[in-house]
Design a protein around this motif. Structure first.
Motif, PDB file in Angstrom:
ATOM      1  N   SER A 113      37.372  42.765  34.119  1.00  0.00           N
ATOM      2  CA  SER A 113      38.564  41.920  34.132  1.00  0.00           C
ATOM      3  C   SER A 113      39.613  42.480  33.180  1.00  0.00           C
ATOM      4  O   SER A 113      39.325  43.322  32.335  1.00  0.00           O
ATOM      5  CB  SER A 113      38.200  40.485  33.713  1.00  0.00           C
ATOM      6  OG  SER A 113      37.302  39.908  34.648  1.00  0.00           O
ATOM      7  N   ASP A 140      38.563  39.554  37.227  1.00  0.00           N
ATOM      8  CA  ASP A 140      39.679  38.609  37.186  1.00  0.00           C
ATOM      9  C   ASP A 140      40.856  39.233  36.438  1.00  0.00           C
ATOM     10  O   ASP A 140      40.678  40.127  35.611  1.00  0.00           O
ATOM     11  CB  ASP A 140      39.218  37.327  36.479  1.00  0.00           C
ATOM     12  CG  ASP A 140      40.265  36.231  36.500  1.00  0.00           C
ATOM     13  OD1 ASP A 140      41.037  36.151  37.472  1.00  0.00           O
ATOM     14  OD2 ASP A 140      40.318  35.442  35.533  1.00  0.00           O
ATOM     15  N   GLN A 141      42.045  38.757  36.753  1.00  0.00           N
ATOM     16  CA  GLN A 141      43.273  39.223  36.097  1.00  0.00           C
ATOM     17  C   GLN A 141      43.426  40.744  36.238  1.00  0.00           C
ATOM     18  O   GLN A 141      43.523  41.481  35.263  1.00  0.00           O
ATOM     19  CB  GLN A 141      43.295  38.796  34.621  1.00  0.00           C
ATOM     20  CG  GLN A 141      43.239  37.289  34.441  1.00  0.00           C
ATOM     21  CD  GLN A 141      43.379  36.835  32.998  1.00  0.00           C
ATOM     22  OE1 GLN A 141      44.132  37.431  32.234  1.00  0.00           O
ATOM     23  NE2 GLN A 141      42.654  35.801  32.616  1.00  0.00           N
ATOM     24  N   THR A 163      38.749  34.713  41.358  1.00  0.00           N
ATOM     25  CA  THR A 163      39.438  35.795  40.653  1.00  0.00           C
ATOM     26  C   THR A 163      40.879  35.886  41.110  1.00  0.00           C
ATOM     27  O   THR A 163      41.228  35.503  42.218  1.00  0.00           O
ATOM     28  CB  THR A 163      38.733  37.141  40.870  1.00  0.00           C
ATOM     29  OG1 THR A 163      38.659  37.422  42.282  1.00  0.00           O
ATOM     30  CG2 THR A 163      37.335  37.123  40.287  1.00  0.00           C
ATOM     31  N   ARG A 164      41.741  36.423  40.214  1.00  0.00           N
ATOM     32  CA  ARG A 164      43.178  36.465  40.446  1.00  0.00           C
ATOM     33  C   ARG A 164      43.692  37.898  40.362  1.00  0.00           C
ATOM     34  O   ARG A 164      43.371  38.617  39.414  1.00  0.00           O
ATOM     35  CB  ARG A 164      43.881  35.581  39.412  1.00  0.00           C
ATOM     36  CG  ARG A 164      43.486  34.114  39.481  1.00  0.00           C
ATOM     37  CD  ARG A 164      43.821  33.361  38.208  1.00  0.00           C
ATOM     38  NE  ARG A 164      42.994  33.797  37.094  1.00  0.00           N
ATOM     39  CZ  ARG A 164      43.108  33.317  35.847  1.00  0.00           C
ATOM     40  NH1 ARG A 164      44.017  32.407  35.563  1.00  0.00           N
ATOM     41  NH2 ARG A 164      42.312  33.748  34.890  1.00  0.00           N
ATOM     42  N   SER A 183      39.283  36.165  47.074  1.00  0.00           N
ATOM     43  CA  SER A 183      40.085  36.037  45.863  1.00  0.00           C
ATOM     44  C   SER A 183      41.446  35.398  46.125  1.00  0.00           C
ATOM     45  O   SER A 183      41.915  35.326  47.266  1.00  0.00           O
ATOM     46  CB  SER A 183      40.304  37.417  45.226  1.00  0.00           C
ATOM     47  OG  SER A 183      39.089  38.052  44.953  1.00  0.00           O
TER      48      SER A 183
END
Length: 317
Positions: A113, A140-141, A163-164, A183
């Motif tokens: 991440s 994530d991110q 998740t982004r 996602s």
């Protein structure tokens, strides 16, 4: 007393110097041997686990044929290519090699991440003999800025719920379902290029997640012989995909969306559009189970709303 203070001061200087030596602010990778490493994976493995400072892995122009895995204990790393078109990470696995299956075919797999990629090409150049993932994400991110993703079927797999991701000013090409997964991902000012008559997206957004794939200010283009492309089909029943203020080429079918030959998906899939333009943007014959957003509904697709989960994240900062 003075001698004791002097010794303490010298020890402090030595300690600080040693600590600074352990911090690698920039690691250079170059195929020609002019960097610290010749392979990207070697540079990744040199990064300390769970860092609280940012490290840049600068990758010089060249073709890097390797499968790259960024493990979960790596964070705060920026992978920066010298030039997006000429800094290429490539491999050629596909699903039908020794019964490999889709999810092992990646060229780059991001388990970590808080990772950023800039000015790079990530490619799976396997022959069209099955699914062949270029980018597989689980962290994530994650941010991808001015990157190119080249492949055929299943080019980008955003593979973890909750998740982004941000794709900004990117080029993405493929044949079938070439952006797929569960996602939440924002595609901002990207070019989406279809190489065959098929489907652009195959989201598998969980029912509990409001935002899946959101395309803003993107341009959908195609190869000259491509004339029948759907915006998406639901890999899972609650797939969520929205195209907003995008330019849709004439290759986009009037129906727009496909139900994956399951009428039950029409009751659950969350497909919508807002203020799109271009020859493929007409809504007259759109699938009745898709939606045209109102101005108020479109306003909900803000960065703040999309990326607010247990922690707020603004990828533009």
């Amino acid at each position: 007393m003075f001698t004791k203070l002097l010794k303490t001061f010298i020890l402090m200087i030595l300690f600080c110097t040693t600590a600074q030596a352990q911090v690698q602010d920039t690691i250079v990778v170059a195929r020609d041997g002019s960097g610290k490493y010749r392979n990207i994976q070697e540079a990744v493995e040199s990064v300390r686990a769970f860092m609280d400072y940012t490290v840049t892995i600068y990758i010089k122009k060249g073709v890097y044929k390797e499968k790259v895995v960024i493990p979960s204990w790596i964070k705060n790393v920026e992978f920066v290519g010298e030039d997006a078109e000429n800094t290429v990470i490539t491999y050629d696995d596909h699903a039908n090699i020794n019964k490999m299956g889709t999810f092992r075919t990646y060229t780059v797999k991001v388990e970590a991440s808080n990772i950023t990629f800039k000015n790079l090409t990530i490619e799976n150049n396997a022959e069209r003999l099955g699914q062949a993932v270029a980018l597989h994400t689980e962290g994530d991110q994650l941010k991808f800025i001015n990157c190119r993703f080249l492949g055929n079927q299943d080019t980008i797999y955003t593979g973890a719920e909750g998740t982004r991701l941000l794709f900004l000013n990117c080029y993405i090409e493929g044949t079938t379902d070439f952006i797929f997964g569960p996602s939440t991902a924002l595609f901002d000012h990207c070019t989406i290029y279809s190489k065959s008559d098929s489907y652009v997206t195959a989201a598998s957004t969980p029912q509990s997640v409001k935002f899946g794939y959101v395309f803003k200010n993107c341009k959908l283009t195609a190869a000259p012989n491509v004339t029948k492309v759907y915006l998406g089909r639901p890999w899972r029943p609650y797939a969520a995909t929205v195209f907003m203020n995008c330019e849709l080429g004439k290759h986009i079918l009037p129906l727009g969306w496909h139900n994956w030959s399951k009428t039950d998906n029409e009751k659950t899939a969350r497909y919508a559009e807002y203020m799109n333009t271009g020859e493929g943007a007409s809504t007259k014959e759109r699938a009745a189970w898709s939606k045209q957003l109102t101005k108020k509904e479109a306003a909900e697709y803000s960065v703040e709303n999309m990326f607010k989960t247990t922690s707020n994240w603004d990828p533009y900062k």
